[in-house]
Design a protein around this motif. Structure first.
Motif, PDB file in Angstrom:
ATOM      1  N   LEU A 229      49.247  12.836   5.946  1.00 52.00           N
ATOM      2  CA  LEU A 229      49.368  12.223   4.624  1.00 52.00           C
ATOM      3  C   LEU A 229      50.531  11.243   4.582  1.00 52.00           C
ATOM      4  O   LEU A 229      50.412  10.147   4.023  1.00 52.00           O
ATOM      5  CB  LEU A 229      49.539  13.292   3.554  1.00 52.00           C
ATOM      6  N   VAL A 232      49.488   8.037   6.151  1.00 51.14           N
ATOM      7  CA  VAL A 232      48.613   7.263   5.267  1.00 51.14           C
ATOM      8  C   VAL A 232      49.436   6.542   4.201  1.00 51.14           C
ATOM      9  O   VAL A 232      49.219   5.350   3.928  1.00 51.14           O
ATOM     10  CB  VAL A 232      47.573   8.192   4.607  1.00 51.14           C
ATOM     11  N   PHE A 274      43.180   8.921   2.722  1.00 49.49           N
ATOM     12  CA  PHE A 274      43.435  10.262   3.257  1.00 49.49           C
ATOM     13  C   PHE A 274      42.124  11.014   3.430  1.00 49.49           C
ATOM     14  O   PHE A 274      41.914  11.704   4.437  1.00 49.49           O
ATOM     15  CB  PHE A 274      44.370  11.033   2.319  1.00 49.49           C
ATOM     16  N   CYS A 277      40.351  10.036   6.498  1.00 49.12           N
ATOM     17  CA  CYS A 277      40.917  10.559   7.751  1.00 49.12           C
ATOM     18  C   CYS A 277      40.155  11.789   8.221  1.00 49.12           C
ATOM     19  O   CYS A 277      40.209  12.147   9.400  1.00 49.12           O
ATOM     20  CB  CYS A 277      42.395  10.925   7.555  1.00 49.12           C
ATOM     21  N   THR A 279      40.693  14.997   7.559  1.00 49.59           N
ATOM     22  CA  THR A 279      41.612  16.015   8.033  1.00 49.59           C
ATOM     23  C   THR A 279      41.004  17.397   7.812  1.00 49.59           C
ATOM     24  O   THR A 279      41.066  17.959   6.724  1.00 49.59           O
ATOM     25  CB  THR A 279      42.960  15.912   7.290  1.00 49.59           C
TER      26      THR A 279
END
Length: 464
Positions: A229, A232, A274, A277, A279
């Motif tokens: 984060l 980003v 984000f 991404c 994640t």
């Protein structure tokens, strides 16, 4: 539009230049006659001997201090040891698996310098190019002049932090600013906004369900999410913005000279970046998301403490409404903010000077815009017709088809009748400005380009 109207537009676009303190200084332009005391250090990683020798020769001839390595496996360690201003990584001679590993490594936040990857047609770069300018790529077949143009542009845009005092201001895990420094800067920026009658916005970014992440997967996994984060946030904001870790899973961004609408656009861009991404913490696990709150001085608060309460309450509302969304602090004058309606503006840049085009493109992409580039007027006219940009910037000193003619043709297109066209020009005299106005230009930006002001100028024209 007459000269007075143009002046009014430019005064509005220039507010950032009047009061914005340059927290970071741009790397100085490098010329062939650069002195040894100011030479940039460039780390070249090239397993292929021919590629390495070619890059080394080009860079040394241009006055750069060169550090060269053939082995690419220890890129992070080498960069940490050499402290380069820029890294140039050639993928030539690597197997596909090695190339994929190297690209992934270059995209990690641990790599401490901006990185330029030389690859074939962007192979392997999809998914790794961040919206900031700390990682970029160029075709490995590019000649000396275009390569050096890109190198100079990246060095100019890359910030040169003041290392002697940075450690006391940084969060040890994420490398963004810490809470103490954030509190100090928020007071300064609000006082600056109060003095000059400006606005300053604040965005709070909170990781959704972060406590369950730590409880289920462990604190090491949680630390990894925090680092992603932070990366980003750093790569998606301007050099003048202050990114800090507010506490635990909360981050905050101070946006000087930014309206609530601008802050909302940025917040949505951060949220989506984000989310993109991907994640994830394991197979079958949902991607981690964030909720964002936005508040602006003086629209929502008259002091820093109230501003923080307002932005925190906006985050609370975002969580209550289902998480993974952006919410603007409530005020009677607000119409609210719907994240689904926020889109990235597409900008067509028509500029035949490789260096100016690279600099402008890097700055605009780092500010969240999608940038289409044209190196001549004919291509610019064609792209304007087929890509439907939201704004067009045309250099008025184009070779071949003149900038004035390219501007005239673009403005006369039916599909471009509501799209602002802005001139890029070294002229700032009444006769030239009136000529641009007669053609139909919405305004102008003077050269050389002020990288700290460009994004603010573009935002003004997009909002008209």
């Amino acid at each position: 539009m007459g000269r007075h109207a143009y002046s009014a537009v430019m005064r509005r676009a220039s507010v950032a230049a009047v009061s914005l303190s340059r927290r970071l200084k741009w790397g100085s332009d490098m010329t062939d006659s650069a002195s040894s005391s100011t030479r940039h250090r460039i780390l070249v990683v090239a397993p292929d001997d021919c590629a390495g020798e070619r890059l080394a020769r080009w860079l040394v001839e241009s006055g750069y201090h060169l550090i060269r390595y053939k082995e690419a496996r220890k890129l992070v360690e080498m960069a940490a040891e050499e402290h380069p201003d820029l890294m140039v990584v050639s993928l030539e001679g690597m197997s596909p698996d090695e190339q994929a590993t190297m690209v992934a490594l270059c995209s990690e936040s641990e790599v401490p310098a901006p990185t330029l990857v030389l690859t074939k047609d962007g192979d392997g770069m999809t998914g790794f190019i961040r919206s900031g300018c700390s990682l970029d790529w160029i075709d490995e077949s590019t000649g000396q002049e275009k390569l050096l143009t890109r190198v100079r542009a990246m060095l100019r845009v890359a910030s040169d932090s003041q290392q002697e005092s940075a450690a006391a201001k940084r969060d040890g895990l994420t490398r963004v600013y810490n809470r103490r420094y954030f509190d100090e800067r928020l007071e300064v920026e609000i006082e600056r906004a109060r003095r000059y009658g400006r606005k300053v916005s604040c965005v709070m970014v909170d990781i959704d369900e972060f406590k369950s992440v730590n409880a289920t997967h462990g604190h090491q996994a949680g630390d990894g999410v925090l680092k992603v984060l932070a990366d980003v946030l750093l790569s998606s904001t301007r050099s003048c913005d202050i990114v800090a870790r507010y506490g635990g899973e909360e981050f905050v961004v101070i946006l000087p000279e930014s309206t609530g609408k601008e802050a909302a656009v940025l917040a949505e861009r951060l949220r989506r970046a984000f989310e993109d991404c991907g994640t994830c913490l394991g197979e079958g696990e949902p991607a981690v998301t964030v909720s964002c709150g936005i508040a602006t001085y003086p629209d929502h608060a008259s002091d820093s403490a109230t501003l923080l309460r307002m932005v925190d309450s906006a985050v609370f509302r975002a969580k209550a409404e289902g998480r993974n969304r952006c919410v603007v602090a409530f005020s009677e004058s607000d119409d609210g903010f719907e994240s689904e309606k926020v889109t990235t503006s597409r900008i067509l840049l028509v500029e035949d000077d490789d260096y100016d085009r690279s600099v402008a493109s890097l700055v605009l992409r780092a500010s969240g815009y999608e940038v289409l580039e044209a190196a001549d007027g004919k291509l610019g006219v064609s792209l304007a017709k087929t890509t439907h940009p939201d704004l067009v910037i045309v250099d008025q000193q184009l070779a071949g088809m003149s900038g004035l003619e390219a501007t005239r043709q673009i403005i006369q297109m039916e599909e471009m009748k509501d799209v602002p066209v802005v001139a890029l020009t070294p002229w700032d005299v009444p006769g030239k400005i009136e000529e641009l106005a007669r053609v139909g230009c919405r305004g102008y930006i003077t050269k050389p380009i002020d990288t700290n002001l460009l994004a603010s100028q573009i935002q003004v024209y997009l909002e008209e």
